[in-house]
Scaffold this motif. Sequence first.
Motif, PDB file in Angstrom:
ATOM      1  N   ARG A   1     -12.868  -6.655   3.867  1.00 28.20           N
ATOM      2  CA  ARG A   1     -12.509  -7.126   2.530  1.00 28.20           C
ATOM      3  C   ARG A   1     -12.825  -6.120   1.425  1.00 28.20           C
ATOM      4  O   ARG A   1     -12.633  -6.412   0.258  1.00 28.20           O
ATOM      5  CB  ARG A   1     -13.231  -8.437   2.242  1.00 28.20           C
ATOM      6  CG  ARG A   1     -12.725  -9.608   3.067  1.00 28.20           C
ATOM      7  CD  ARG A   1     -13.513 -10.867   2.763  1.00 28.20           C
ATOM      8  NE  ARG A   1     -14.933 -10.703   3.094  1.00 28.20           N
ATOM      9  CZ  ARG A   1     -15.870 -11.627   2.860  1.00 28.20           C
ATOM     10  NH1 ARG A   1     -15.529 -12.762   2.276  1.00 28.20           N
ATOM     11  NH2 ARG A   1     -17.123 -11.415   3.201  1.00 28.20           N
TER      12      ARG A   1
ATOM     13  N   GLU B   1     -10.741  -7.173  -2.544  1.00 27.24           N
ATOM     14  CA  GLU B   1      -9.692  -8.197  -2.526  1.00 27.24           C
ATOM     15  C   GLU B   1     -10.006  -9.230  -3.611  1.00 27.24           C
ATOM     16  O   GLU B   1     -11.141  -9.365  -4.046  1.00 27.24           O
ATOM     17  CB  GLU B   1      -9.574  -8.818  -1.127  1.00 27.24           C
ATOM     18  CG  GLU B   1     -10.857  -9.372  -0.556  1.00 27.24           C
ATOM     19  CD  GLU B   1     -11.052 -10.823  -0.923  1.00 27.24           C
ATOM     20  OE1 GLU B   1     -10.088 -11.463  -1.386  1.00 27.24           O
ATOM     21  OE2 GLU B   1     -12.172 -11.317  -0.767  1.00 27.24           O
TER      22      GLU B   1
ATOM     23  N   ARG C   1     -10.528 -12.470  -4.121  1.00 27.23           N
ATOM     24  CA  ARG C   1     -11.572 -13.487  -4.076  1.00 27.23           C
ATOM     25  C   ARG C   1     -12.956 -12.862  -4.201  1.00 27.23           C
ATOM     26  O   ARG C   1     -13.805 -13.376  -4.930  1.00 27.23           O
ATOM     27  CB  ARG C   1     -11.470 -14.277  -2.776  1.00 27.23           C
ATOM     28  CG  ARG C   1     -12.483 -15.406  -2.677  1.00 27.23           C
ATOM     29  CD  ARG C   1     -12.278 -16.219  -1.417  1.00 27.23           C
ATOM     30  NE  ARG C   1     -13.263 -17.288  -1.307  1.00 27.23           N
ATOM     31  CZ  ARG C   1     -13.330 -18.137  -0.302  1.00 27.23           C
ATOM     32  NH1 ARG C   1     -12.442 -18.056   0.691  1.00 27.23           N
ATOM     33  NH2 ARG C   1     -14.262 -19.068  -0.268  1.00 27.23           N
ATOM     34  N   ARG C   2     -13.173 -11.760  -3.515  1.00 30.10           N
ATOM     35  CA  ARG C   2     -14.475 -11.097  -3.595  1.00 30.10           C
ATOM     36  C   ARG C   2     -14.719 -10.548  -5.004  1.00 30.10           C
ATOM     37  O   ARG C   2     -15.832 -10.611  -5.530  1.00 30.10           O
ATOM     38  CB  ARG C   2     -14.547  -9.978  -2.559  1.00 30.10           C
ATOM     39  CG  ARG C   2     -15.934  -9.380  -2.405  1.00 30.10           C
ATOM     40  CD  ARG C   2     -15.950  -8.343  -1.302  1.00 30.10           C
ATOM     41  NE  ARG C   2     -17.300  -7.837  -1.082  1.00 30.10           N
ATOM     42  CZ  ARG C   2     -18.169  -8.382  -0.251  1.00 30.10           C
ATOM     43  NH1 ARG C   2     -17.834  -9.455   0.442  1.00 30.10           N
ATOM     44  NH2 ARG C   2     -19.379  -7.871  -0.101  1.00 30.10           N
TER      45      ARG C   2
ATOM     46  N   ALA D   1     -13.523 -11.822  -7.783  1.00 30.19           N
ATOM     47  CA  ALA D   1     -13.804 -12.956  -8.662  1.00 30.19           C
ATOM     48  C   ALA D   1     -15.265 -13.384  -8.554  1.00 30.19           C
ATOM     49  O   ALA D   1     -15.909 -13.703  -9.562  1.00 30.19           O
ATOM     50  CB  ALA D   1     -12.874 -14.120  -8.321  1.00 30.19           C
ATOM     51  N   LEU D   2     -15.812 -13.387  -7.340  1.00 27.67           N
ATOM     52  CA  LEU D   2     -17.215 -13.741  -7.151  1.00 27.67           C
ATOM     53  C   LEU D   2     -18.131 -12.720  -7.817  1.00 27.67           C
ATOM     54  O   LEU D   2     -19.136 -13.083  -8.446  1.00 27.67           O
ATOM     55  CB  LEU D   2     -17.536 -13.851  -5.659  1.00 27.67           C
ATOM     56  CG  LEU D   2     -16.889 -15.027  -4.916  1.00 27.67           C
ATOM     57  CD1 LEU D   2     -17.168 -14.920  -3.418  1.00 27.67           C
ATOM     58  CD2 LEU D   2     -17.402 -16.358  -5.460  1.00 27.67           C
TER      59      LEU D   2
END
Length: 334
Positions: A141, A169, A171-172, A174-175
């Motif tokens: 990722r 990527e 999602r990572r 955003a975290l």
Amino acid sequence: MHFVPPLALPPEPRSLQDPWNGLRFDHPVPRETVHKYEASEVLLTDAARLEEERFAVGAAWHRDHFLDDQGGRTSDPVLLAETARQAAIHLSHRFHEVPYGHHFVLGELSVELTAPLPAPGTAPLVLGLDTRCLRTDRHPRRTRLELDAEVHSRAGRLGRARVRWEVLEPRRYALLRKRGTADACAAPAPEPARAVPLSPSRVGQRRDRDVLISADPARPERWWLRLDLDHPVLFDHPSDHIPGMALLAAFRQVALATTADRSRYIRSMVTRFTSFGELDLPVSVTAERVGDADGTGREVELLLRAEQGSHELASARVISALPCADRRLAGATC
């Protein structure tokens, strides 16, 4: 649309002539391949793979770009840094199969020059970058990459540029941004008191909106970042954080305002990025003179830091130098 004449290849070293044969210099690469909204902000014109990790990259600079020095005699090294940044993004998508929609996080962006950069004239200044771009770490990722480029014009070798970055990527990413925003809000930055915007001429610009720093009357070594979220270059497309190029351009302006000597040029600028900067919180930039880089007084080294509250966003070591009066001088005598 500007017309860019074919690249006049540098005569030395001869082995570097072939890489740029066949490259186009009359049209920019697709803007999405360098993450730009406006085609006028695209500096690259073409790229080709030479070896597994070696690439030839073409670029063209036009007059009156915001990132360029407005004095007319030389080009700003920030323009070379942006060229290298665009090359990193373009090569990632085109040759390293990085999907569009993934996020690029800068770790380092550096330039080192052999002499002041030439300025575009009535015709664009065309450049060739002999580039090595490789992955340094693989993860399902996330991917880390680095780029190291020798930069040439028709006059010969100009210097080097280096970029280190990480691809995340969505999602990572955003975290990571959520955690960074929470940390920034937990330690709010102090409000700047009576910050005074500098005149455009003091930082090598012509328009007020291009001035990125304000002076702090209480501390002459401290400056405050001025962000115009509608700036057509720095915010060519929406961003959820302070762009790395905004910090780098601000460092360049602080270095110019600190030395207060327009005869100097930036010989080296090594910028490292450590944290995301939030758009709605103040950012201070401090400048510390750490000595003469070569012991002769011809070169001055500055350590610059951009901070938001208790968090360091980026730092830079900038060496400014006086150009040689006699271009035949070299090495320690220069």
